[in-house]
Design a protein around this motif. Structure first.
Motif, PDB file in Angstrom:
ATOM      1  N   LYS A  35     -34.863 -36.970   5.525  1.00 55.42           N
ATOM      2  CA  LYS A  35     -35.950 -35.998   5.338  1.00 55.42           C
ATOM      3  C   LYS A  35     -36.899 -36.033   6.527  1.00 55.42           C
ATOM      4  CE  LYS A  35     -39.685 -34.752   2.172  1.00 55.42           C
ATOM      5  NZ  LYS A  35     -40.981 -35.157   2.652  1.00 55.42           N
ATOM      6  N   ASN A  36     -37.268 -37.216   6.967  1.00 46.79           N
ATOM      7  CA  ASN A  36     -38.182 -37.358   8.106  1.00 46.79           C
ATOM      8  C   ASN A  36     -37.566 -36.815   9.392  1.00 46.79           C
ATOM      9  OD1 ASN A  36     -40.084 -38.541   6.432  1.00 46.79           O
ATOM     10  ND2 ASN A  36     -39.473 -40.623   6.943  1.00 46.79           N
ATOM     11  N   ALA A  37     -36.293 -37.070   9.597  1.00 45.17           N
ATOM     12  CA  ALA A  37     -35.610 -36.556  10.793  1.00 45.17           C
ATOM     13  C   ALA A  37     -35.602 -35.030  10.775  1.00 45.17           C
ATOM     14  CB  ALA A  37     -34.184 -37.096  10.858  1.00 45.17           C
ATOM     15  N   PHE A  38     -35.328 -34.439   9.625  1.00 46.32           N
ATOM     16  CA  PHE A  38     -35.312 -32.986   9.493  1.00 46.32           C
ATOM     17  C   PHE A  38     -36.703 -32.408   9.753  1.00 46.32           C
ATOM     18  CE2 PHE A  38     -35.881 -29.100   7.053  1.00 46.32           C
ATOM     19  CZ  PHE A  38     -34.781 -28.347   7.438  1.00 46.32           C
ATOM     20  N   GLU A  39     -37.710 -32.984   9.139  1.00 43.90           N
ATOM     21  CA  GLU A  39     -39.070 -32.460   9.294  1.00 43.90           C
ATOM     22  C   GLU A  39     -39.577 -32.578  10.721  1.00 43.90           C
ATOM     23  OE1 GLU A  39     -40.868 -32.872   4.821  1.00 43.90           O
ATOM     24  OE2 GLU A  39     -41.122 -34.587   6.151  1.00 43.90           O
ATOM     25  N   ALA A  40     -39.087 -33.547  11.469  1.00 46.02           N
ATOM     26  CA  ALA A  40     -39.500 -33.714  12.866  1.00 46.02           C
ATOM     27  C   ALA A  40     -38.923 -32.617  13.760  1.00 46.02           C
ATOM     28  CB  ALA A  40     -39.076 -35.089  13.376  1.00 46.02           C
ATOM     29  N   ASN A  41     -37.742 -32.095  13.393  1.00 48.42           N
ATOM     30  CA  ASN A  41     -37.094 -31.076  14.224  1.00 48.42           C
ATOM     31  C   ASN A  41     -36.090 -30.284  13.384  1.00 48.42           C
ATOM     32  OD1 ASN A  41     -36.118 -29.537  16.277  1.00 48.42           O
ATOM     33  ND2 ASN A  41     -35.274 -31.225  17.463  1.00 48.42           N
ATOM     34  N   PRO A  42     -36.573 -29.442  12.467  1.00 45.33           N
ATOM     35  CA  PRO A  42     -35.657 -28.734  11.567  1.00 45.33           C
ATOM     36  C   PRO A  42     -34.659 -27.835  12.276  1.00 45.33           C
ATOM     37  CG  PRO A  42     -37.942 -28.090  11.154  1.00 45.33           C
ATOM     38  CD  PRO A  42     -37.962 -29.140  12.193  1.00 45.33           C
ATOM     39  N   LYS A  44     -33.077 -28.245  14.933  1.00 45.23           N
ATOM     40  CA  LYS A  44     -31.954 -29.031  15.441  1.00 45.23           C
ATOM     41  C   LYS A  44     -30.830 -29.088  14.399  1.00 45.23           C
ATOM     42  CE  LYS A  44     -30.719 -33.769  16.684  1.00 45.23           C
ATOM     43  NZ  LYS A  44     -31.228 -35.119  16.902  1.00 45.23           N
ATOM     44  N   TYR A  45     -31.198 -29.170  13.129  1.00 46.76           N
ATOM     45  CA  TYR A  45     -30.215 -29.305  12.062  1.00 46.76           C
ATOM     46  C   TYR A  45     -29.801 -27.971  11.457  1.00 46.76           C
ATOM     47  CZ  TYR A  45     -31.635 -34.083  12.642  1.00 46.76           C
ATOM     48  OH  TYR A  45     -31.902 -35.307  13.188  1.00 46.76           O
ATOM     49  N   LEU A  46     -30.475 -26.902  11.823  1.00 47.29           N
ATOM     50  CA  LEU A  46     -30.173 -25.592  11.255  1.00 47.29           C
ATOM     51  C   LEU A  46     -29.587 -24.619  12.266  1.00 47.29           C
ATOM     52  CD1 LEU A  46     -33.364 -25.108   9.068  1.00 47.29           C
ATOM     53  CD2 LEU A  46     -31.122 -25.960   8.370  1.00 47.29           C
ATOM     54  N   LYS A  47     -29.194 -25.107  13.422  1.00 50.08           N
ATOM     55  CA  LYS A  47     -28.617 -24.243  14.460  1.00 50.08           C
ATOM     56  C   LYS A  47     -27.437 -23.450  13.947  1.00 50.08           C
ATOM     57  CE  LYS A  47     -29.847 -26.812  18.596  1.00 50.08           C
ATOM     58  NZ  LYS A  47     -29.337 -27.626  19.676  1.00 50.08           N
ATOM     59  N   GLU A  48     -26.554 -24.122  13.245  1.00 53.28           N
ATOM     60  CA  GLU A  48     -25.334 -23.493  12.755  1.00 53.28           C
ATOM     61  C   GLU A  48     -25.494 -23.198  11.280  1.00 53.28           C
ATOM     62  OE1 GLU A  48     -20.941 -25.047  12.527  1.00 53.28           O
ATOM     63  OE2 GLU A  48     -21.742 -25.206  14.556  1.00 53.28           O
ATOM     64  N   LYS A  49     -25.258 -21.966  10.895  1.00 49.38           N
ATOM     65  CA  LYS A  49     -25.364 -21.590   9.490  1.00 49.38           C
ATOM     66  C   LYS A  49     -24.216 -22.235   8.704  1.00 49.38           C
ATOM     67  CE  LYS A  49     -26.752 -17.613   6.882  1.00 49.38           C
ATOM     68  NZ  LYS A  49     -27.020 -16.194   6.879  1.00 49.38           N
ATOM     69  N   PRO A  50     -24.530 -22.919   7.596  1.00 52.18           N
ATOM     70  CA  PRO A  50     -23.480 -23.567   6.800  1.00 52.18           C
ATOM     71  C   PRO A  50     -22.477 -22.547   6.261  1.00 52.18           C
ATOM     72  CG  PRO A  50     -25.673 -24.224   6.066  1.00 52.18           C
ATOM     73  CD  PRO A  50     -25.853 -23.115   7.042  1.00 52.18           C
ATOM     74  N   TRP A  51     -21.241 -22.962   6.118  1.00 51.22           N
ATOM     75  CA  TRP A  51     -20.187 -22.063   5.677  1.00 51.22           C
ATOM     76  C   TRP A  51     -20.486 -21.425   4.342  1.00 51.22           C
ATOM     77  CZ3 TRP A  51     -17.826 -23.078   1.091  1.00 51.22           C
ATOM     78  CH2 TRP A  51     -17.932 -24.390   0.592  1.00 51.22           C
ATOM     79  N   TRP A  52     -21.162 -22.156   3.422  1.00 52.52           N
ATOM     80  CA  TRP A  52     -21.397 -21.607   2.084  1.00 52.52           C
ATOM     81  C   TRP A  52     -22.454 -20.496   2.101  1.00 52.52           C
ATOM     82  CZ3 TRP A  52     -22.870 -26.462   3.588  1.00 52.52           C
ATOM     83  CH2 TRP A  52     -24.211 -26.739   3.601  1.00 52.52           C
TER      84      TRP A  52
END
Length: 55
Positions: A35-42, A44-52
């Motif tokens: 959660k902390n890693a995501f909140e620091a740089n969201p 970075k983790y949302l660059k690619e849209k998930p397949w679902w």
């Protein structure tokens, strides 16, 4: 079930202890560290849209 955007583990939404909202969407995490890693740089983790999300 949700997918932790940081580590890609499955997370049960109903019992998730770690969650956050970003751009009007709720994200669930397996741990406080993810959660902390995501909140620091969201973006970075949302660059690619998930397949679902394509359905």
């Amino acid at each position: 079930m949700a997918i932790d955007p940081v580590c890609k583990m499955t997370v049960e939404e109903a019992s998730a202890q770690h969650k956050t909202t970003y751009q009007e969407e709720t994200y669930y995490f397996c741990s406080a560290a993810c959660k902390n890693a995501f909140e620091a740089n969201p973006d970075k983790y949302l660059k690619e849209k998930p397949w679902w999300k394509f359905w």
